[in-house]
Design a protein around this motif. Sequence first.
Motif, PDB file in Angstrom:
ATOM      1  N   CYS A  85      -6.943  -0.923   0.315  1.00  9.48           N
ATOM      2  CA  CYS A  85      -6.060  -1.339   1.404  1.00  9.48           C
ATOM      3  C   CYS A  85      -6.914  -2.002   2.483  1.00  9.48           C
ATOM      4  CB  CYS A  85      -5.308  -0.149   1.987  1.00  9.48           C
ATOM      5  SG  CYS A  85      -4.220  -0.656   3.335  1.00  9.48           S
ATOM      6  N   CYS A 122      -5.607   2.105   8.085  1.00  5.20           N
ATOM      7  CA  CYS A 122      -5.166   2.911   6.938  1.00  5.20           C
ATOM      8  C   CYS A 122      -6.402   3.538   6.292  1.00  5.20           C
ATOM      9  CB  CYS A 122      -4.411   2.024   5.950  1.00  5.20           C
ATOM     10  SG  CYS A 122      -3.743   2.885   4.524  1.00  5.20           S
ATOM     11  N   CYS A 157       0.857  -1.188   0.000  1.00  5.78           N
ATOM     12  CA  CYS A 157       0.000   0.000   0.000  1.00  5.78           C
ATOM     13  C   CYS A 157       0.893   1.238   0.000  1.00  5.78           C
ATOM     14  CB  CYS A 157      -0.891   0.002   1.248  1.00  5.78           C
ATOM     15  SG  CYS A 157      -1.767   1.567   1.487  1.00  5.78           S
ATOM     16  N   CYS A 207       0.420   3.015   3.838  1.00  9.24           N
ATOM     17  CA  CYS A 207       0.860   2.373   5.088  1.00  9.24           C
ATOM     18  C   CYS A 207       1.933   1.316   4.861  1.00  9.24           C
ATOM     19  CB  CYS A 207      -0.341   1.765   5.815  1.00  9.24           C
ATOM     20  SG  CYS A 207      -0.996   0.280   5.020  1.00  9.24           S
ATOM     21  N   CYS A 266       1.650  -1.762   3.976  1.00  7.23           N
ATOM     22  CA  CYS A 266       1.280  -3.165   4.227  1.00  7.23           C
ATOM     23  C   CYS A 266       1.089  -3.894   2.892  1.00  7.23           C
ATOM     24  CB  CYS A 266       0.008  -3.251   5.074  1.00  7.23           C
ATOM     25  SG  CYS A 266      -1.511  -3.084   4.133  1.00  7.23           S
ATOM     26  N   ASN A 294      -5.897  -2.796   5.501  1.00 11.59           N
ATOM     27  CA  ASN A 294      -5.490  -2.405   6.855  1.00 11.59           C
ATOM     28  C   ASN A 294      -6.544  -1.443   7.416  1.00 11.59           C
ATOM     29  OD1 ASN A 294      -4.337  -1.336   9.149  1.00 11.59           O
ATOM     30  ND2 ASN A 294      -2.444  -0.657   8.133  1.00 11.59           N
TER      31      ASN A 294
HETATM   32 ZN    ZN Z   1      -2.743   1.042   3.543  1.00  7.21          ZN
END
Ligand code: ZN
Length: 179
Positions: free
Chosen positions: A143, A148, A124, A127, A129, A145
Amino acid sequence: MGQDTAGQAGRALKLLNSQELRETPTTGPSPRHTTASTPRSPLNVDLVDHLTRTVGEVAAHARAVAPHAGPLPERVEDLYDWYIEHTGDAGEADRRYRDILIERHRLEHVMRLGYYEEVRKHPCPECGCWGLMWDPAGNRALCSNRRCRTPDGMTRSWTLARLAAQKIQRTEIWRRNAT
Ligand SMILES: [Zn+2]
């Protein structure tokens, strides 16, 4: 840009260009689908547009860099090799533009072929991830997360163009640090 990316983009383009996928869907009532409620898929018209745009983008940039590049290759899967061949001596900005374009095309082709897990190979951009998920309806990577979020609390989402640009940038940094 590795030949790998160009090769993968070319192979995906070849699959998309197959006759079964390209052939125009029924334009009149089909004997097998007599009910009026059967929706007609706009997919193939959309796909033909996608193929035309793909070839157009590559040809336009290749010819801007190399006006004497000559005709496009006969086999559609050779498009990106042809592109790299004619932009090998281009300046840094043009090479970066080309590399991002090939990576974006590769992603666009594989998403159309349904290989959605391919976005997971990109972190991403916000963030970092590795939990991106493809949303075919929105045509964006989301994303996963939960922390996020955008300032107004929405899930962050990214275009394939953004992911492609990020990948090329990361590759350049990696290459610079490796020398
Ligand atoms: Zn993210």
